[in-house]
Design a protein around this motif. Sequence first.
Motif, PDB file in Angstrom:
ATOM      1  N   PRO A  54      41.709 -18.990  38.419  1.00 19.95           N
ATOM      2  CA  PRO A  54      41.719 -20.306  39.071  1.00 19.95           C
ATOM      3  C   PRO A  54      40.684 -21.246  38.451  1.00 19.95           C
ATOM      4  CG  PRO A  54      41.549 -18.503  40.684  1.00 19.95           C
ATOM      5  CD  PRO A  54      41.331 -17.897  39.341  1.00 19.95           C
ATOM      6  N   PHE A  55      40.880 -22.554  38.638  1.00 22.61           N
ATOM      7  CA  PHE A  55      39.808 -23.502  38.310  1.00 22.61           C
ATOM      8  C   PHE A  55      39.256 -24.009  39.637  1.00 22.61           C
ATOM      9  CE2 PHE A  55      37.512 -27.212  36.977  1.00 22.61           C
ATOM     10  CZ  PHE A  55      36.955 -26.802  35.766  1.00 22.61           C
ATOM     11  N   PRO A  56      37.925 -23.944  39.822  1.00 22.71           N
ATOM     12  CA  PRO A  56      37.352 -24.241  41.144  1.00 22.71           C
ATOM     13  C   PRO A  56      37.351 -25.733  41.452  1.00 22.71           C
ATOM     14  CG  PRO A  56      35.598 -23.860  39.570  1.00 22.71           C
ATOM     15  CD  PRO A  56      36.887 -23.610  38.825  1.00 22.71           C
ATOM     16  N   SER A  57      37.080 -26.054  42.694  1.00 22.60           N
ATOM     17  CA  SER A  57      36.993 -27.467  43.093  1.00 22.60           C
ATOM     18  C   SER A  57      35.826 -28.106  42.343  1.00 22.60           C
ATOM     19  CB  SER A  57      36.779 -27.572  44.602  1.00 22.60           C
ATOM     20  OG  SER A  57      35.443 -27.240  44.904  1.00 22.60           O
ATOM     21  N   LEU A 110      32.158 -17.845  39.954  1.00 19.01           N
ATOM     22  CA  LEU A 110      32.201 -19.295  40.206  1.00 19.01           C
ATOM     23  C   LEU A 110      33.653 -19.771  40.298  1.00 19.01           C
ATOM     24  CD1 LEU A 110      30.671 -22.043  40.429  1.00 19.01           C
ATOM     25  CD2 LEU A 110      30.862 -22.216  37.939  1.00 19.01           C
ATOM     26  N   TYR A 111      34.490 -19.309  39.380  1.00 20.23           N
ATOM     27  CA  TYR A 111      35.879 -19.771  39.339  1.00 20.23           C
ATOM     28  C   TYR A 111      36.714 -19.147  40.456  1.00 20.23           C
ATOM     29  CZ  TYR A 111      35.262 -22.177  34.816  1.00 20.23           C
ATOM     30  OH  TYR A 111      34.864 -23.039  33.806  1.00 20.23           O
ATOM     31  N   HIS A 112      36.215 -18.034  41.048  1.00 19.45           N
ATOM     32  CA  HIS A 112      36.919 -17.444  42.206  1.00 19.45           C
ATOM     33  C   HIS A 112      36.230 -17.839  43.510  1.00 19.45           C
ATOM     34  CE1 HIS A 112      38.777 -14.956  39.026  1.00 19.45           C
ATOM     35  NE2 HIS A 112      39.783 -14.839  39.865  1.00 19.45           N
ATOM     36  N   ASP A 113      35.707 -19.067  43.536  1.00 13.64           N
ATOM     37  CA  ASP A 113      35.178 -19.647  44.777  1.00 13.64           C
ATOM     38  C   ASP A 113      34.046 -18.845  45.412  1.00 13.64           C
ATOM     39  OD1 ASP A 113      37.038 -21.577  44.332  1.00 13.64           O
ATOM     40  OD2 ASP A 113      38.255 -21.164  46.108  1.00 13.64           O
ATOM     41  N   LEU A 114      33.156 -18.293  44.599  1.00 12.92           N
ATOM     42  CA  LEU A 114      31.913 -17.696  45.099  1.00 12.92           C
ATOM     43  C   LEU A 114      32.128 -16.538  46.067  1.00 12.92           C
ATOM     44  CD1 LEU A 114      29.792 -20.901  45.988  1.00 12.92           C
ATOM     45  CD2 LEU A 114      30.499 -20.132  43.750  1.00 12.92           C
ATOM     46  N   LEU A 127      51.772 -10.779  50.748  1.00 12.69           N
ATOM     47  CA  LEU A 127      51.101 -11.529  49.687  1.00 12.69           C
ATOM     48  C   LEU A 127      50.089 -12.520  50.249  1.00 12.69           C
ATOM     49  CD1 LEU A 127      50.929 -12.328  46.642  1.00 12.69           C
ATOM     50  CD2 LEU A 127      52.853 -13.885  47.049  1.00 12.69           C
ATOM     51  N   SER A 128      48.908 -12.490  49.659  1.00 15.78           N
ATOM     52  CA  SER A 128      47.855 -13.432  50.043  1.00 15.78           C
ATOM     53  C   SER A 128      48.240 -14.864  49.704  1.00 15.78           C
ATOM     54  CB  SER A 128      46.577 -13.078  49.298  1.00 15.78           C
ATOM     55  OG  SER A 128      45.675 -14.166  49.315  1.00 15.78           O
ATOM     56  N   GLU A 129      47.945 -15.768  50.637  1.00 12.02           N
ATOM     57  CA  GLU A 129      48.149 -17.209  50.372  1.00 12.02           C
ATOM     58  C   GLU A 129      47.298 -17.690  49.207  1.00 12.02           C
ATOM     59  OE1 GLU A 129      46.853 -19.281  53.862  1.00 12.02           O
ATOM     60  OE2 GLU A 129      48.034 -17.950  55.146  1.00 12.02           O
ATOM     61  N   PHE A 130      46.247 -16.930  48.877  1.00  8.37           N
ATOM     62  CA  PHE A 130      45.293 -17.371  47.855  1.00  8.37           C
ATOM     63  C   PHE A 130      45.596 -16.806  46.469  1.00  8.37           C
ATOM     64  CE2 PHE A 130      43.228 -17.641  51.968  1.00  8.37           C
ATOM     65  CZ  PHE A 130      42.767 -18.947  51.964  1.00  8.37           C
ATOM     66  N   MET A 133      54.753  -3.657  49.391  1.00  6.65           N
ATOM     67  CA  MET A 133      53.700  -3.854  48.390  1.00  6.65           C
ATOM     68  C   MET A 133      52.626  -4.742  49.006  1.00  6.65           C
ATOM     69  SD  MET A 133      53.154  -3.277  45.089  1.00  6.65           S
ATOM     70  CE  MET A 133      51.430  -3.441  44.618  1.00  6.65           C
ATOM     71  N   LEU A 134      51.355  -4.317  48.885  1.00  5.32           N
ATOM     72  CA  LEU A 134      50.256  -5.079  49.475  1.00  5.32           C
ATOM     73  C   LEU A 134      49.451  -5.770  48.374  1.00  5.32           C
ATOM     74  CD1 LEU A 134      49.046  -2.346  52.003  1.00  5.32           C
ATOM     75  CD2 LEU A 134      50.605  -4.266  52.453  1.00  5.32           C
ATOM     76  N   VAL A 135      49.521  -7.087  48.332  1.00  3.44           N
ATOM     77  CA  VAL A 135      48.780  -7.887  47.348  1.00  3.44           C
ATOM     78  C   VAL A 135      47.930  -8.878  48.142  1.00  3.44           C
ATOM     79  CG1 VAL A 135      48.979  -9.502  45.416  1.00  3.44           C
ATOM     80  CG2 VAL A 135      50.614  -7.614  45.630  1.00  3.44           C
ATOM     81  N   THR A 136      46.636  -8.550  48.321  1.00  3.44           N
ATOM     82  CA  THR A 136      45.836  -9.313  49.280  1.00  3.44           C
ATOM     83  C   THR A 136      44.535  -9.883  48.688  1.00  3.44           C
ATOM     84  OG1 THR A 136      44.756  -7.245  49.995  1.00  3.44           O
ATOM     85  CG2 THR A 136      46.712  -7.952  51.220  1.00  3.44           C
ATOM     86  N   PRO A 137      44.588 -10.497  47.500  1.00  4.08           N
ATOM     87  CA  PRO A 137      43.348 -11.027  46.923  1.00  4.08           C
ATOM     88  C   PRO A 137      42.784 -12.208  47.717  1.00  4.08           C
ATOM     89  CG  PRO A 137      45.221 -11.789  45.666  1.00  4.08           C
ATOM     90  CD  PRO A 137      45.751 -10.776  46.641  1.00  4.08           C
ATOM     91  N   PHE A 138      41.450 -12.341  47.680  1.00  5.02           N
ATOM     92  CA  PHE A 138      40.796 -13.520  48.260  1.00  5.02           C
ATOM     93  C   PHE A 138      41.098 -14.741  47.412  1.00  5.02           C
ATOM     94  CE2 PHE A 138      37.684 -10.183  49.717  1.00  5.02           C
ATOM     95  CZ  PHE A 138      38.094 -10.213  51.036  1.00  5.02           C
ATOM     96  N   LYS A 139      41.271 -14.498  46.116  1.00  4.81           N
ATOM     97  CA  LYS A 139      41.576 -15.575  45.168  1.00  4.81           C
ATOM     98  C   LYS A 139      42.105 -14.899  43.912  1.00  4.81           C
ATOM     99  CE  LYS A 139      41.020 -20.020  44.241  1.00  4.81           C
ATOM    100  NZ  LYS A 139      41.269 -21.169  45.110  1.00  4.81           N
ATOM    101  N   ASP A 140      43.181 -15.416  43.334  1.00  2.16           N
ATOM    102  CA  ASP A 140      43.768 -14.796  42.147  1.00  2.16           C
ATOM    103  C   ASP A 140      44.506 -15.880  41.378  1.00  2.16           C
ATOM    104  OD1 ASP A 140      44.510 -12.680  40.443  1.00  2.16           O
ATOM    105  OD2 ASP A 140      45.091 -11.400  42.118  1.00  2.16           O
ATOM    106  N   GLY A 141      44.305 -15.955  40.062  1.00  2.48           N
ATOM    107  CA  GLY A 141      44.979 -16.978  39.271  1.00  2.48           C
ATOM    108  C   GLY A 141      46.481 -16.951  39.520  1.00  2.48           C
TER     109      GLY A 141
END
Length: 421
Positions: free
Chosen positions: A157-160, A88-92, A359-362, A330-338
């Motif tokens: 993260p804290f979700p919307s 839930l906190y990683h945007d489903l 680096l992922s924007e997320f 270095m490849l850091v490509t999370p969909f969502k990461d605190g």
Amino acid sequence: MYDFVVVANRLPVDRVGERWQASPGGLVAALAPVLRARGGCWVGWPGETNTTLAPFSTGGIELVPVALDETDYTDFYEGFSNSTLWPLYHDLIVAPQYDQTWWERYVAVNERFALSVEKQAAHGATVWVQDYQLQLVPGLLRKRRPDLKAGFFLHIPFPSPDLFRQLPWREEILSSLEACDLIGFQRGTDEQNFRGLLPADASVRTGTFPISIDPKAITPGDPARVREAVGDPELLMLGVDRMDYTKGILQRLLAFEQLLESGVDATLIQLATPSRERIEHYRKTRREVEAAVGRINGRFGRIGRPVIHYVHHGVAKEELGSFYAAADIMLVTPFKDGMNLVAKEYVACHPDGSGALVLSEFAGAAVELHEAYLCNPFEVDSIVRAMHSAAHPDPQRMRAMYEWVTTHDVDAWAASFLEAL
Ligand code: GDG
């Protein structure tokens, strides 16, 4: 009794045979040096179910174990914490499961942690509660020990507001968090998402405190040995993650495959630490990653020369430094990461401006490390483009990030939170 108590799901140790060894993970990497410096105790679960342990100390830290049984582990830890709150906190990225039995265990285990804190905390002590597994602890402490000062830091993260409102037990979690003297988030967006759930006149104090690393604890080691071990490649790329669906490992591999298709000569080392392996989504992630590694090596590797060197077990921290220092990219490509501490650790191993970070924007880290080669992990082509740019890096970019990471370290993070508290 202690004047300063850190409470986190896990104690920063694992049992290896007869002794306790410091364990890997973002939270531990971040807090151990702080606790040693300030004194105080750490309340948490030692990592083995059905084990009742007396308080002990290791590495100069006083540890107070909280016991979890097998049902606590399945319903509180694997269930509510990691199959409800984590997705839930990683945007489903996967669908959260809402289960009343899990929730009841979450309440019961949070009560057990709160009770243990009450016993350890001196009158007027400062208690610092960590992360999503223990969101009910501040509310419980406020009721029973109003003398305590309670801070809470959310590492993920804290979700919307609209996503958070899916949670059947949203009121209970919100009212507990509102009982804090201070709630800390990784990014301004997380803080705004949380405040979006409160009435305009709510008085709870919140702040943004991006976590960081201890640059002294991660040293470059022997990069030449790493490069030699993988055949002295033209271009060496690296991924280091827990095997978690939030980390975007498969997407990264697909991007690497496209890069090879375009004729670039590159080698990838992917270190993936086993994580939450009894949860089906984690097993699925592992199967998909391993299938992709096999396919890509089958397509592009030669005998004795795979293009991907994949490891699915932990490596020693000293070794990790050698890998970071050896990698060109270095490849850091999370969909969502605190935050993503791996990104910062890599930067800390490149004081000379060498290397490049994709680096992922997320990832929370993107807020601070804007000189990285940013990408959208939901678009494989975007990762490929960032890889191409990172293959010809501007050393000024790494120098700027090195300067930032070494001056904004974990001590500064903890000091700023505790000062605000
Ligand atoms: C959560 C949030 C946030 C990894 N493999 C090995 C190993 N590691 C260490 C890394 C790093 C840590 O684990 C991972 O931290 P991350 O921040 O990258 O990710 P999470 O575990 O998901 O952490 C995250 C963090 O909390 C802190 O607030 O940044 O967003 O998800 O330190 O070096 N360490 C060793 N061997 C390994 O194989 N020794």
